[in-house]
Motif scaffolding. Structure first.
Motif, PDB file in Angstrom:
ATOM      1  N   TYR A 182       0.850  -1.172  -0.060  1.00 25.86           N
ATOM      2  CA  TYR A 182      -0.142   0.141   0.379  1.00 25.86           C
ATOM      3  C   TYR A 182       0.558   0.782  -0.063  1.00 25.86           C
ATOM      4  O   TYR A 182       0.770   2.219  -0.444  1.00 25.86           O
ATOM      5  CB  TYR A 182      -1.052  -0.202   1.273  1.00 25.86           C
ATOM      6  N   ALA A 183       1.594   1.533   0.591  1.00 20.99           N
ATOM      7  CA  ALA A 183       2.560   2.257   0.279  1.00 20.99           C
ATOM      8  C   ALA A 183       3.606   3.164  -0.569  1.00 20.99           C
ATOM      9  O   ALA A 183       3.548   3.299  -1.213  1.00 20.99           O
ATOM     10  CB  ALA A 183       3.605   2.277   1.544  1.00 20.99           C
ATOM     11  N   ARG A 184       3.925   1.222  -1.062  1.00 24.08           N
ATOM     12  CA  ARG A 184       4.166   1.767  -3.071  1.00 24.08           C
ATOM     13  C   ARG A 184       3.380   1.893  -4.120  1.00 24.08           C
ATOM     14  O   ARG A 184       3.397   2.599  -4.523  1.00 24.08           O
ATOM     15  CB  ARG A 184       4.801  -0.102  -2.976  1.00 24.08           C
ATOM     16  N   TRP A 185       1.917   1.707  -3.698  1.00 25.38           N
ATOM     17  CA  TRP A 185       1.285   2.233  -4.449  1.00 25.38           C
ATOM     18  C   TRP A 185       0.561   3.808  -4.006  1.00 25.38           C
ATOM     19  O   TRP A 185       0.403   4.426  -5.319  1.00 25.38           O
ATOM     20  CB  TRP A 185      -0.038   1.432  -4.287  1.00 25.38           C
ATOM     21  N   ASN A 186       0.292   3.877  -2.797  1.00 21.68           N
ATOM     22  CA  ASN A 186       0.581   5.811  -2.568  1.00 21.68           C
ATOM     23  C   ASN A 186       1.436   6.292  -3.450  1.00 21.68           C
ATOM     24  O   ASN A 186       1.299   7.397  -3.829  1.00 21.68           O
ATOM     25  CB  ASN A 186       0.585   5.751  -1.368  1.00 21.68           C
ATOM     26  N   ALA A 187       3.245   5.551  -3.257  1.00 21.70           N
ATOM     27  CA  ALA A 187       4.442   6.262  -3.955  1.00 21.70           C
ATOM     28  C   ALA A 187       3.975   6.780  -5.656  1.00 21.70           C
ATOM     29  O   ALA A 187       4.289   7.673  -6.111  1.00 21.70           O
ATOM     30  CB  ALA A 187       5.280   5.758  -3.388  1.00 21.70           C
ATOM     31  N   LEU A 188       3.647   5.638  -5.436  1.00 22.97           N
ATOM     32  CA  LEU A 188       3.742   5.280  -7.745  1.00 22.97           C
ATOM     33  C   LEU A 188       2.761   6.150  -7.906  1.00 22.97           C
ATOM     34  O   LEU A 188       2.444   7.231  -9.154  1.00 22.97           O
ATOM     35  CB  LEU A 188       3.297   4.392  -7.791  1.00 22.97           C
ATOM     36  N   LEU A 189       1.396   6.525  -6.618  1.00 17.16           N
ATOM     37  CA  LEU A 189      -0.041   7.026  -7.634  1.00 17.16           C
ATOM     38  C   LEU A 189       0.576   9.213  -7.181  1.00 17.16           C
ATOM     39  O   LEU A 189       0.039   9.790  -8.147  1.00 17.16           O
ATOM     40  CB  LEU A 189      -0.574   7.452  -7.078  1.00 17.16           C
ATOM     41  N   GLU A 190       1.388   9.132  -6.654  1.00 20.87           N
ATOM     42  CA  GLU A 190       2.229  10.577  -5.907  1.00 20.87           C
ATOM     43  C   GLU A 190       3.545  10.559  -7.315  1.00 20.87           C
ATOM     44  O   GLU A 190       3.231  12.221  -8.193  1.00 20.87           O
ATOM     45  CB  GLU A 190       2.914  10.846  -4.578  1.00 20.87           C
ATOM     46  N   LEU A 191       3.820   9.939  -7.542  1.00 23.13           N
ATOM     47  CA  LEU A 191       4.378  10.501  -8.640  1.00 23.13           C
ATOM     48  C   LEU A 191       4.137  10.357 -10.038  1.00 23.13           C
ATOM     49  O   LEU A 191       4.054  11.184 -10.967  1.00 23.13           O
ATOM     50  CB  LEU A 191       5.423   9.579  -9.005  1.00 23.13           C
ATOM     51  N   ALA A 245      11.003   2.046  -9.977  1.00 24.74           N
ATOM     52  CA  ALA A 245      12.011   0.877  -9.243  1.00 24.74           C
ATOM     53  C   ALA A 245      12.941   1.837  -8.957  1.00 24.74           C
ATOM     54  O   ALA A 245      13.465   1.593  -7.923  1.00 24.74           O
ATOM     55  CB  ALA A 245      12.087  -0.148 -10.332  1.00 24.74           C
ATOM     56  N   GLU A 246      13.272   2.241  -9.710  1.00 27.09           N
ATOM     57  CA  GLU A 246      15.221   2.726  -8.946  1.00 27.09           C
ATOM     58  C   GLU A 246      14.754   4.311  -7.991  1.00 27.09           C
ATOM     59  O   GLU A 246      15.177   3.951  -7.073  1.00 27.09           O
ATOM     60  CB  GLU A 246      15.550   3.577  -9.891  1.00 27.09           C
ATOM     61  N   ARG A 247      12.998   4.927  -8.222  1.00 31.13           N
ATOM     62  CA  ARG A 247      12.497   5.521  -7.482  1.00 31.13           C
ATOM     63  C   ARG A 247      12.790   5.001  -5.797  1.00 31.13           C
ATOM     64  O   ARG A 247      12.790   5.369  -4.900  1.00 31.13           O
ATOM     65  CB  ARG A 247      12.067   6.630  -7.626  1.00 31.13           C
ATOM     66  N   LEU A 248      11.622   3.624  -5.848  1.00 34.53           N
ATOM     67  CA  LEU A 248      11.229   3.275  -4.917  1.00 34.53           C
ATOM     68  C   LEU A 248      11.822   2.025  -4.339  1.00 34.53           C
ATOM     69  O   LEU A 248      11.579   1.204  -3.526  1.00 34.53           O
ATOM     70  CB  LEU A 248       9.787   2.001  -5.010  1.00 34.53           C
ATOM     71  N   GLY A 249      13.674   1.920  -5.287  1.00 33.07           N
ATOM     72  CA  GLY A 249      14.353   1.003  -4.545  1.00 33.07           C
ATOM     73  C   GLY A 249      13.355  -1.050  -4.445  1.00 33.07           C
ATOM     74  O   GLY A 249      14.237  -1.108  -4.084  1.00 33.07           O
ATOM     75  N   VAL A 250      12.901  -1.304  -5.871  1.00 34.16           N
ATOM     76  CA  VAL A 250      12.358  -2.644  -5.501  1.00 34.16           C
ATOM     77  C   VAL A 250      12.647  -2.430  -6.774  1.00 34.16           C
ATOM     78  O   VAL A 250      13.095  -1.935  -7.971  1.00 34.16           O
ATOM     79  CB  VAL A 250      10.701  -2.412  -5.329  1.00 34.16           C
ATOM     80  N   ILE A 273       6.953  -3.261  -9.642  1.00 33.19           N
ATOM     81  CA  ILE A 273       6.542  -2.429 -10.457  1.00 33.19           C
ATOM     82  C   ILE A 273       5.803  -2.979 -11.418  1.00 33.19           C
ATOM     83  O   ILE A 273       4.635  -2.143 -11.215  1.00 33.19           O
ATOM     84  CB  ILE A 273       7.672  -1.582 -11.072  1.00 33.19           C
ATOM     85  N   ARG A 274       6.258  -3.744 -12.130  1.00 30.71           N
ATOM     86  CA  ARG A 274       5.425  -4.163 -13.311  1.00 30.71           C
ATOM     87  C   ARG A 274       4.163  -4.415 -11.969  1.00 30.71           C
ATOM     88  O   ARG A 274       2.447  -4.636 -13.115  1.00 30.71           O
ATOM     89  CB  ARG A 274       5.802  -5.011 -13.793  1.00 30.71           C
ATOM     90  N   ARG A 275       4.055  -5.508 -11.618  1.00 27.99           N
ATOM     91  CA  ARG A 275       2.330  -6.058 -10.804  1.00 27.99           C
ATOM     92  C   ARG A 275       2.206  -4.942 -10.194  1.00 27.99           C
ATOM     93  O   ARG A 275       0.774  -5.012 -10.160  1.00 27.99           O
ATOM     94  CB  ARG A 275       3.227  -6.628  -9.349  1.00 27.99           C
ATOM     95  N   THR A 284       1.122   1.537 -19.767  1.00 35.94           N
ATOM     96  CA  THR A 284       1.771   1.735 -21.580  1.00 35.94           C
ATOM     97  C   THR A 284       2.680   1.041 -21.641  1.00 35.94           C
ATOM     98  O   THR A 284       3.037   0.130 -20.175  1.00 35.94           O
ATOM     99  CB  THR A 284       1.588   3.308 -20.997  1.00 35.94           C
ATOM    100  N   ARG A 285       3.135   1.108 -22.657  1.00 36.94           N
ATOM    101  CA  ARG A 285       4.103   0.060 -22.900  1.00 36.94           C
ATOM    102  C   ARG A 285       5.398   0.475 -22.639  1.00 36.94           C
ATOM    103  O   ARG A 285       6.502   1.853 -22.830  1.00 36.94           O
ATOM    104  CB  ARG A 285       4.594  -0.246 -24.487  1.00 36.94           C
ATOM    105  N   GLY A 286       5.624   0.307 -21.550  1.00 38.57           N
ATOM    106  CA  GLY A 286       6.418   0.302 -20.535  1.00 38.57           C
ATOM    107  C   GLY A 286       6.659   1.366 -19.506  1.00 38.57           C
ATOM    108  O   GLY A 286       7.220   1.045 -18.607  1.00 38.57           O
TER     109      GLY A 286
END
Length: 261
Positions: free
Chosen positions: A4-13, A26-31, A36-38, A52-54
């Motif tokens: 859930y914390a990752r999802w929050n971070a991704l949505l903020e990005l 992946a680089e920003r979140l350190g995973v 990230i694809r999942r 999107t693609r990529g």
């Protein structure tokens, strides 16, 4: 970092940039990129983003995340805000609480105050809420009187909304309404992403002697879709120490007492 914390971070990005690649996320979140694809696939299935693609692109400029995804965001600030807001409540009051992560912290702070469960003269705290999770928090942890409005459950926030929800609120008198908001602007007032939640909050405001808006500093100066009430109706704003002096001064100039914790 949990999911859930990752999802929050991704949505903020995505909110900030509109588009992000798997590699960059992946680089920003350190995973790993596979993680990230999942995450992107799962967020896309919930229509929060577009794959999107990529990478992925944002579906909109703001997100009304399900409540369970918000708990990791600004958690320390919300706990302090919750304790400060709960301190405004005295035994025997009738208190309104809407839904949200910050008001959940208010409920938890109220639940551990034994003097609110009843006094020698029988003054018992009454909590009126349209949030099922908050009713449960108080029911299992305290001896307060809990009143739950009717209505249709909104899964994202566990709040009861709609025409069926207003009947009880029109027939009660509230000493204080402690309301979380998705945004608060010094001109437009507090607002919510969902119009049904805003309408319920507006009914609470109409029945309350005192209105307290509870919002962490990230929500100050922001706007959301549906206004809860005019800024003139707000008596107190409880926020965190991240609120700037200029922002606090603007709310104080509007006649609002600001509690910064």
């Amino acid at each position: 970092m949990d999911r859930y914390a990752r999802w929050n971070a991704l949505l903020e990005l995505l909110t900030n940039s509109g588009r992000v690649t798997v590699e960059d996320a992946a680089e920003r979140l350190g995973v790993s990129q596979a993680t990230i694809r999942r995450d992107f696939d799962q967020l896309a299935q919930q229509q929060m983003i577009t794959r999107t693609r990529g990478g992925a692109v944002a579906n909109g400029v703001s997100y009304d995340l399900p409540l369970r995804y918000k708990t990791a965001k600004h958690s320390a600030e919300k706990q302090r805000i919750g304790a400060a807001a709960a301190a405004l409540v005295a035994p025997g009051m009738v208190v309104a609480l809407n839904g949200g992560t910050t008001t959940t912290e208010v409920a938890r702070a109220l639940a551990v105050r034994p003097e609110l469960a009843g006094t020698p003269d029988g003054a018992q705290l009454t909590v009126v809420t349209n949030a099922l999770n908050i009713a449960n928090e108080l029911l299992v942890r305290s001896r307060m009187k809990i009143v739950v409005t009717g209505g249709v459950v909104r899964p994202q926030s566990f709040e009861l909304i709609g025409p069926l929800a207003g009947g009880i609120l029109r027939d009660v008198t509230l000493d204080i309404a402690l309301l979380g908001a998705d945004a608060i602007d010094v001109v437009l007032g507090p607002a919510a992403h969902n119009e049904g939640e805003a309408a319920m909050n507006n009914l609470m405001v109409a029945r309350a002697r005192q209105v307290v808006i509870i919002a962490d500093s990230s929500k100050l100066g922001e706007r959301a879709f549906a206004r809860i009430c005019p800024i003139e109706r707000v008596d107190i704003l409880v926020t965190d120490a991240g609120a700037s002096d200029d922002t606090v001064a603007s709310f104080e100039a509007a006649g609002i007492r600001v509690i910064r914790v």
